[in-house]
Design an enzyme around this catalytic site. Structure first.
Site, PDB file in Angstrom:
ATOM      1  N   ASP A   1      37.878  24.609  55.220  1.00  0.00           N
ATOM      2  CA  ASP A   1      38.173  26.248  54.937  1.00  0.00           C
ATOM      3  C   ASP A   1      39.070  26.256  53.540  1.00  0.00           C
ATOM      4  O   ASP A   1      38.802  25.265  52.959  1.00  0.00           O
ATOM      5  CB  ASP A   1      39.269  26.759  56.113  1.00  0.00           C
ATOM      6  CG  ASP A   1      40.486  25.986  56.426  1.00  0.00           C
ATOM      7  OD1 ASP A   1      40.817  25.158  55.454  1.00  0.00           O
ATOM      8  OD2 ASP A   1      40.962  26.179  57.387  1.00  0.00           O
TER       9      ASP A   1
ATOM     10  N   SER B   1      49.723  21.116  58.469  1.00  0.00           N
ATOM     11  CA  SER B   1      48.335  21.350  58.954  1.00  0.00           C
ATOM     12  C   SER B   1      47.491  20.254  58.725  1.00  0.00           C
ATOM     13  O   SER B   1      46.231  20.303  59.341  1.00  0.00           O
ATOM     14  CB  SER B   1      47.816  22.756  58.585  1.00  0.00           C
ATOM     15  OG  SER B   1      47.825  22.816  57.049  1.00  0.00           O
TER      16      SER B   1
ATOM     17  N   HIS C   1      41.984  23.176  53.631  1.00  0.00           N
ATOM     18  CA  HIS C   1      41.820  22.123  54.570  1.00  0.00           C
ATOM     19  C   HIS C   1      40.617  21.225  54.407  1.00  0.00           C
ATOM     20  O   HIS C   1      39.598  21.792  54.268  1.00  0.00           O
ATOM     21  CB  HIS C   1      42.205  22.267  55.825  1.00  0.00           C
ATOM     22  CG  HIS C   1      43.478  23.235  55.958  1.00  0.00           C
ATOM     23  ND1 HIS C   1      43.454  24.405  56.254  1.00  0.00           N
ATOM     24  CD2 HIS C   1      44.758  22.677  56.462  1.00  0.00           C
ATOM     25  CE1 HIS C   1      44.753  24.881  56.405  1.00  0.00           C
ATOM     26  NE2 HIS C   1      45.538  23.902  56.471  1.00  0.00           N
TER      27      HIS C   1
END
Length: 388
Positions: free
Chosen positions: A351, A58, A354
């Site tokens: 978040d 991610s 990340h």
């Protein structure tokens, strides 16, 4: 007089048909001889082009998980993701661009969109991004919900076949050998290990790290055998220092400081990965690599936030609970209520796990042209400029 007129009509029709046929022939010939923007004949293809192929999770996924059947836990295709740049949720786990978006810009390439995006296979001359949020180097990490590293390699194999079928052999070989292959993966393997008390706990930390690193370096060797020579590898940041880890530590009765177990796994990973890369460079002729010390950079950022232009490095911009460490950004992961800061550029985390676009840009700049103590023995800029 009647016959002459009829004859002229027929003659004009015949001439029109001939002209139409000539136009059709010319159009067909033009389509065969004039190269497209993406696949050009070897004689016309720029010898200095270096594409970018990306493998990971991610941190650098541009939205591949938008195109697979998975849970919202592994997707970021809803607001407020993307708000700082795209103005819509692109699937990136960020308020804007991820690291590879900036790398592509510095390399004078277009954005490298998700490989799984419909129709994207026709732009492979610039590279491809196979990264998938939640992916691990091990197929056992979130199986069936993500595109693991082994499957990402399979996609690369298909992409290489497509290149060879659309341009001649020499042109395809030139792209493969001159391109840069960027890897950033492993964090999800370690988060799974720290939480799972069954299959993963049957391995010692050292054995588990050896499996993860072994799969990463094996992937490099697969690409090397196909002709790839230039590799960028990002090591593990201090995984115990992300907002989610801090919140978990606090919930377990700790102080909310960096989670020691997760950070210890990251350190083991980085030591072994560095050694393996040095070995590959000695073992494989022409193997060149850039090793980005994400751990050292992130520790420095946490200790000196103002040096990097940040005001907040412990709490996330988007989320809920202590440190906004709950996975609630966007209200799609089981917790509907969440908080959102008004100035993500002041935060290092967007978040619970990340970085913000602002942080990604700083990391990308160091990966691209950082000093040797941060990224070496090459930085990505020198790899892109290196002609093999």
């Amino acid at each position: 007089m009647k016959m002459t007129k009829e004859y002229r009509i027929k003659l004009n029709l015949a001439n029109s048909c001939i002209r139409l046929c000539l136009v059709v022939v010319l159009v067909v010939l033009a389509s065969l001889t004039i190269p497209s923007d993406c696949f050009r004949h070897d004689d016309h293809y720029p010898k200095t082009i270096a594409a970018l192929f990306v493998f990971g999770d991610s941190l650098i996924d541009p939205g591949n998980n938008n195109y697979i059947n998975t849970s919202t836990r592994f997707q970021a295709n809803f607001p407020p993701y993307g708000e700082s740049f795209f103005k819509y949720p692109s699937g990136r786990f960020c308020d804007g661009r991820v690291i590879t978006d900036f790398i592509a810009e510095y390399a004078k390439l277009p954005f490298i969109p998700p490989y799984l995006q419909i129709g994207y296979q026709y732009q492979l001359a610039y590279g491809a991004n196979f990264a998938s949020a939640g992916a691990g180097a091990l197929v056992e990490t979130y199986p069936g919900s993500v595109v693991d590293l082994k499957t990402q390699l399979w996609h690369f194999n298909e992409a290489e076949k497509l290149l060879r079928s659309n341009i001649d052999r020499r042109g395809a070989e030139r792209i493969v050998s001159n391109s840069v292959y960027l890897f950033s993966i492993g964090a999800n393997d370690y988060s799974s290990y720290s939480r799972n008390s069954n299959i993963f706990k049957s391995f010692t930390p050292e054995d588990y790290v050896a499996m993860v690193v072994g799969n990463i370096t094996a992937a490099l060797e697969v690409i090397y055998k196909k002709g790839g020579r230039k590799f960028g590898v990002v090591n593990m940041p201090p995984l115990g220092c992300v907002p989610a880890s801090r919140a978990a530590d606090l919930a377990a009765g700790g102080t909310g400081e960096c989670n020691g177990q997760m950070t210890a796994l990251a350190k083991l990973h980085n030591v072994l990965l560095s050694k393996k890369l040095e070995h590959l460079q000695k073992q494989l002729k022409g193997f060149r690599y850039s090793y980005f010390d994400f751990f050292a950079v992130f520790v420095d950022l946490l200790d000196n936030p103002s040096k990097y232009g940040f005001k907040e490095v412990k709490s996330a911009c988007c989320g809920s609970g202590p440190f906004r460490g709950a996975n609630s950004c966007g209200g799609r992961w089981g917790i509907k209520d969440y908080e959102l800061c008004g100035n993500p550029q002041d935060y290092s985390f967007f978040d619970s796990g990340h970085p913000t676009q602002a942080a990604n840009q700083q990391f990308a700049e160091l990966i691209w042209a950082g000093p040797s103590n941060v990224t070496g023995p090459y930085n990505l800029k020198s790899l892109f400029q290196l002609s093999l």
